[in-house]
Design a protein around this motif. Sequence first.
Motif, short mmCIF file in Angstrom:
data_model
loop_
_atom_site.label_atom_id
_atom_site.label_comp_id
_atom_site.label_asym_id
_atom_site.label_seq_id
_atom_site.Cartn_x
_atom_site.Cartn_y
_atom_site.Cartn_z
N HIS A 51 -1.88 -13.96 -3.94
CA HIS A 51 -2.86 -12.97 -4.64
C HIS A 51 -2.12 -11.72 -4.65
N LEU A 52 -0.75 -11.96 -4.97
CA LEU A 52 0.54 -10.36 -4.34
C LEU A 52 -0.70 -9.39 -5.53
N ASP A 53 -0.80 -9.75 -6.31
CA ASP A 53 -2.13 -8.67 -7.27
C ASP A 53 -3.23 -7.99 -7.34
N SER A 54 -3.54 -8.53 -6.23
CA SER A 54 -4.73 -7.98 -5.40
C SER A 54 -4.01 -7.85 -4.76
N TYR A 55 -3.11 -7.45 -3.95
CA TYR A 55 -2.73 -7.14 -2.42
C TYR A 55 -3.13 -5.18 -2.41
N ASN A 56 -2.07 -4.82 -3.01
CA ASN A 56 -2.46 -3.19 -3.46
C ASN A 56 -3.55 -2.97 -3.01
N GLU A 57 -4.85 -3.10 -4.03
CA GLU A 57 -6.41 -2.89 -4.02
C GLU A 57 -6.95 -3.00 -2.70
N ILE A 58 -7.04 -4.24 -1.95
CA ILE A 58 -7.34 -4.53 -0.99
C ILE A 58 -6.25 -4.05 -0.19
N LEU A 59 -5.35 -3.31 0.24
CA LEU A 59 -4.87 -2.29 1.17
C LEU A 59 -5.69 -1.09 1.27
N ILE A 60 -5.51 -0.15 0.21
CA ILE A 60 -6.13 0.76 -0.27
C ILE A 60 -7.39 1.27 -0.58
N HIS A 61 -8.18 -0.01 -0.76
CA HIS A 61 -9.38 0.36 -1.02
C HIS A 61 -9.97 -0.23 0.51
N GLU A 62 -10.10 -1.74 0.20
CA GLU A 62 -11.04 -2.22 1.23
C GLU A 62 -10.12 -2.23 2.71
N PHE A 63 -9.47 -2.13 2.06
CA PHE A 63 -8.58 -2.49 4.11
C PHE A 63 -8.62 -1.24 4.51
N SER A 64 -8.89 -0.11 3.81
CA SER A 64 -8.82 1.18 4.68
C SER A 64 -10.21 1.78 5.18
N GLN A 65 -10.74 1.18 4.48
CA GLN A 65 -12.93 1.10 4.71
C GLN A 65 -13.14 0.23 6.41
N TRP A 66 -12.29 -1.03 5.84
CA TRP A 66 -12.93 -1.86 6.89
C TRP A 66 -12.13 -1.17 7.90
N LEU A 67 -11.13 -0.53 8.28
CA LEU A 67 -10.08 0.36 9.33
C LEU A 67 -11.42 1.40 10.11
N GLN A 68 -11.80 2.14 8.88
CA GLN A 68 -12.71 3.06 9.13
C GLN A 68 -13.99 2.67 9.87
N ALA A 69 -14.52 1.54 9.63
CA ALA A 69 -15.30 1.23 9.97
C ALA A 69 -15.91 0.08 11.53
N ASN A 70 -14.31 -0.34 11.52
CA ASN A 70 -13.73 -1.27 12.90
C ASN A 70 -12.40 -0.74 13.00
N PRO A 71 -13.01 0.81 13.92
CA PRO A 71 -11.62 1.62 14.18
C PRO A 71 -11.25 0.67 15.79
N ARG A 72 -11.68 0.48 16.04
CA ARG A 72 -10.67 -0.86 17.38
C ARG A 72 -11.01 -2.18 17.02
N PRO A 73 -10.66 -2.80 15.92
CA PRO A 73 -11.86 -3.71 16.25
C PRO A 73 -11.07 -4.99 17.16
#
Length: 96
Positions: free
Chosen positions: A54-76
């Motif tokens: 799913h490489l075509d989805s990776y950038n979107e996941i990384l830019i949008h979802e992962f950054s939001q997830w990191l904000q919600a889980n700053p020290r997961p």
Amino acid sequence: MESSVDNRHRPPLLMEALAEVRASSLCNMFNYACVIITLQDLGFELQADWLEEHLDSYNEILIHEFSQWLQANPRPFRESVAQRVARETGLELIEE
């Protein structure tokens, strides 16, 4: 912005696995080849295989979802996923 990436078929622990790669500092998160290899090296075979397909989805996941997830889980992680699995399964923990 809402993501158009289909969440139904993602492997479990995808964001946690990506966080482990990020925490390892072994590669740039935009270098998907390095991320895939690091996922494999860290024992996240399912997540690595999914990402490779799913490489075509990776950038979107990384830019949008992962950054939001990191904000919600700053020290997961207080412990690594490998350490958590070892603890939860009763295996001996190796000190880092």
